[in-house]
Motif scaffolding. Sequence first.
Motif, PDB file in Angstrom:
ATOM      1  N   SER A  67       0.949  -1.380  -0.146  1.00 14.74           N
ATOM      2  CA  SER A  67      -0.334   0.112  -0.164  1.00 14.74           C
ATOM      3  C   SER A  67       0.939   1.187  -0.306  1.00 14.74           C
ATOM      4  O   SER A  67       0.938   2.203  -0.853  1.00 14.74           O
ATOM      5  N   ALA A  68       1.910   1.226   1.349  1.00 16.80           N
ATOM      6  CA  ALA A  68       3.151   2.510   0.359  1.00 16.80           C
ATOM      7  C   ALA A  68       3.244   2.557  -0.757  1.00 16.80           C
ATOM      8  O   ALA A  68       3.826   3.927  -0.944  1.00 16.80           O
ATOM      9  N   SER A  69       3.894   1.188  -1.416  1.00 12.96           N
ATOM     10  CA  SER A  69       4.593   1.704  -2.785  1.00 12.96           C
ATOM     11  C   SER A  69       3.496   2.555  -3.780  1.00 12.96           C
ATOM     12  O   SER A  69       3.341   3.058  -4.464  1.00 12.96           O
ATOM     13  N   ALA A  70       1.964   1.555  -3.370  1.00 16.15           N
ATOM     14  CA  ALA A  70       0.674   2.180  -4.052  1.00 16.15           C
ATOM     15  C   ALA A  70       1.374   3.876  -4.119  1.00 16.15           C
ATOM     16  O   ALA A  70       0.804   4.467  -4.282  1.00 16.15           O
ATOM     17  N   ALA A  71       0.913   4.271  -2.778  1.00 13.71           N
ATOM     18  CA  ALA A  71       0.672   5.219  -2.217  1.00 13.71           C
ATOM     19  C   ALA A  71       1.816   6.371  -2.841  1.00 13.71           C
ATOM     20  O   ALA A  71       1.176   7.050  -3.367  1.00 13.71           O
ATOM     21  N   ALA A  72       2.664   5.492  -2.692  1.00 14.66           N
ATOM     22  CA  ALA A  72       3.810   6.443  -3.650  1.00 14.66           C
ATOM     23  C   ALA A  72       3.770   7.025  -4.412  1.00 14.66           C
ATOM     24  O   ALA A  72       3.973   7.757  -5.312  1.00 14.66           O
ATOM     25  N   LEU A  73       3.396   5.729  -6.116  1.00 10.17           N
ATOM     26  CA  LEU A  73       3.175   6.380  -6.903  1.00 10.17           C
ATOM     27  C   LEU A  73       2.168   6.762  -7.603  1.00 10.17           C
ATOM     28  O   LEU A  73       2.215   8.066  -8.503  1.00 10.17           O
ATOM     29  N   GLU A  74       1.438   6.836  -6.788  1.00 10.69           N
ATOM     30  CA  GLU A  74      -0.043   8.041  -6.802  1.00 10.69           C
ATOM     31  C   GLU A  74       0.681   9.585  -6.323  1.00 10.69           C
ATOM     32  O   GLU A  74       0.448  10.381  -7.300  1.00 10.69           O
ATOM     33  N   ALA A  75       1.315   9.244  -5.184  1.00  5.41           N
ATOM     34  CA  ALA A  75       1.941  10.774  -4.831  1.00  5.41           C
ATOM     35  C   ALA A  75       2.990  11.105  -5.737  1.00  5.41           C
ATOM     36  O   ALA A  75       2.872  12.115  -6.431  1.00  5.41           O
ATOM     37  N   ARG A  76       3.541  10.339  -6.551  1.00  2.00           N
ATOM     38  CA  ARG A  76       4.756  10.809  -7.297  1.00  2.00           C
ATOM     39  C   ARG A  76       4.093  10.880  -9.018  1.00  2.00           C
ATOM     40  O   ARG A  76       4.398  12.105  -9.212  1.00  2.00           O
ATOM     41  N   ASP A  77       2.974  10.749  -9.020  1.00  2.00           N
ATOM     42  CA  ASP A  77       2.443  10.938 -10.432  1.00  2.00           C
ATOM     43  C   ASP A  77       1.789  12.213 -10.375  1.00  2.00           C
ATOM     44  O   ASP A  77       1.792  12.722 -11.055  1.00  2.00           O
ATOM     45  N   GLY A  78       1.331  12.511  -8.864  1.00  2.00           N
ATOM     46  CA  GLY A  78       0.205  13.479  -8.237  1.00  2.00           C
ATOM     47  C   GLY A  78       1.364  14.539  -8.562  1.00  2.00           C
ATOM     48  O   GLY A  78       0.667  15.802  -9.502  1.00  2.00           O
TER      49      GLY A  78
END
Lengths: 459, 293
Positions: free
Chosen positions: B236-247
């Motif tokens: 979930s941290a990876s998914a959140a980081a991916l989302e935050a990175r894309d954001g």
Amino acid sequence: MSNLLAILAQASGSLAAHSAAAATAGHNLQNAGTAGYARQRATLGAVTPAYFVGAGWIGRGVALQGITRARDQFVEAQLPAALGGEAKARAEAEALRAVHVLDPGLPGGLSGSIADFYGSLRALSASPSDGVLRGGAVRAADTLARSFRSAAAGIRDARKAIDADLQARLPAVNDAAARFADLNRQIRAAASTGAPPNDLLDARQRLQDELVALTGAQPVAEASGDVHLLLPGGGALVSGTAAASLAVAPDPANAGLLAVQLVPPGGGAPRPLGGMGGAIGGLLSARDGALADAGRRLDRLAYDFGSALDAAHAAGVGTDGAPGGPMFQFGAVDGAALRFAVDPALLADPARLATAAPGAPAGDGANLLRLVATETGADPAGALGSLTAAFGAATARAESAAEHEAALLDHLSTLRESASGVSVDEELVELTRAQRAYEAVGKVIRVTDEMLQSLLELR
Amino acid sequence: MRVTDRMIFDGALRSTLQARVRADRAALVAGTGVRVAHPGDDPAAMGGVVAGRSAEARFESIRKVADGARDELVQADAALGSVSTMVRRAEQLAIQLANGSYDADARAAGAHEVEALIAGVTAALDGKYGDRYLFGGNTPDVPPFAADGTFQGGAGARSVEIAPGVFEDVAPDAGRAIAGAGGGTDVLAAMRALAAALAANDGDAVQGQIAGLGAGLKQIAAERARIGGSVAVLESASAAALEARDGAKAQVAGLTEADVVAAASELALSQRALEAALAAASESFRLSLLDKF
């Protein structure tokens, strides 16, 4: 018969007057493209007194009353401030626009290096004793240090480049000031004839514009016809027929950068100037304003960042068990960015990177997490963003001022040109008018001559 | 207002230069797709660009580290799964061979099998992820278990950042799960004792190891559950980081990149304006009384 001879004599004078009008129109046409030239106009008037012949007054023809130069004093009075203001704002804006060392997208820039450094620490946290990853982290720290030095050197070099530009402009200022003073002398001499020396006045006006744009000097006209040029920082660049000069000397209080000084006419001890306007003032404003501020902010960022990392590093031990020494070397705040470097011992031996808590095994990463946490605590990216925004705001402000000043100057220059410029159409009409008048006077001479001939034939 | 020839020329020059600057700028924006480059282009945006790029890089590195840690834990879980299977087989052998109906030969064969299982467990626990031992804790450079089965890995955990300022332990705790640190059962010791009891044909001793092996299995299951929880956290941290990175990436793009349609329109408009300025300039030059004389 004596009246007929008087007509011939008057006609001769009238021919000269119309010839002067034609010559003036021709002079205007020939100078239609000359910068700073103000159109001239020959003013003709009926010769007085007229003859009284008992039943009335008979006129005595036309004579040249003077040649005037068209200048709108209301506009001229506003132009020096506009010229100086525009040149200052433009020079500052151009100097700041030329600095790219703080561009966020610059390859190898500080922003990317900070991110890469923390990325390498984060990668190391997965395996703190991994020699390859430790080497990578120390190399990233070295790259970051180079980026700090490179950014600081970029700002320092930009400030020095402004000094070079400043020095290159001084000969033009001093030469123009000397010629301006000489023109004051020439104008004073020529004006003693009672007629205004229009072309000399134009030449002085051109030099005045040039000096105002370079230094921001403001003209002060005297009843004698002399114009003095006073610098914004106090002191006269030109006082009547005496010209001072500008010189530069390193200022120890400003990192050895050049300070502008005023050398009195004929030499003597230079004295510092409180401020400058025009292009030189704009360059100084860029150098000692936004660029100096960016340099100070960068030093503060380097110092705060280095201090936070050093404090965290000192709390841990390396894989060799030795306590963490300083991670970076940077000294005092002033000049910290330019001195920023990885500790040589750490650079030579990545095992000294203090990733472990004291007493913990080599693979412990407790202290590494402290180093990683400085990205949030010290927030170097935030400080860099603030620095970049502040520099950008200063650049944008200077560019906006330059646009505003340019628009104002453009407007005033148009008004000046409208009042003083040469219209070819207008001058062609003037020339034709003078030519027609000249032809008419010629006709008067011919008719008078015929009348004289008739009179002589009566005998 | 009087209009002089110089005003006509200067005006033409000024308007064509301004139109050309506008056209060049529009061409640059349309060609590169970049709206701002210098901090002075948009100071407020540039501050955001620096922060956005930093956040983009930060979340990307968090994502990579979280993914790496997750892969490592998944491998550790697989290894513990194998260990669990082997311990369970040892437990089955103990239950089976504790029965008095088995003779010495059968128990000796069982002892051989348990020895093989011990070797298998040791091999599984000495597995590596990259260059480091999976179960070495914070001492991942040396084999976690000595030849005699003693745990020699680090007791401390390794942690990685899973969100700005948030850290998660990622090293499997073999000391607790296998060596029984903190009052648990030493699984390898229990297996060795079982092998010895089988070799000695001591049914009671074999019986005595069943409970220890069962407890060991529970320890391993508990560690696998903990690892599973960490894997879920890391995912979930990876998914959140991916989302935050894309954001962050989208934020930077929004601040720096030009609107394609607007850029194309501006290019067309500015080119039209330049054409008009050039045409007007050439026309104004042509009209002069000079030509009529």
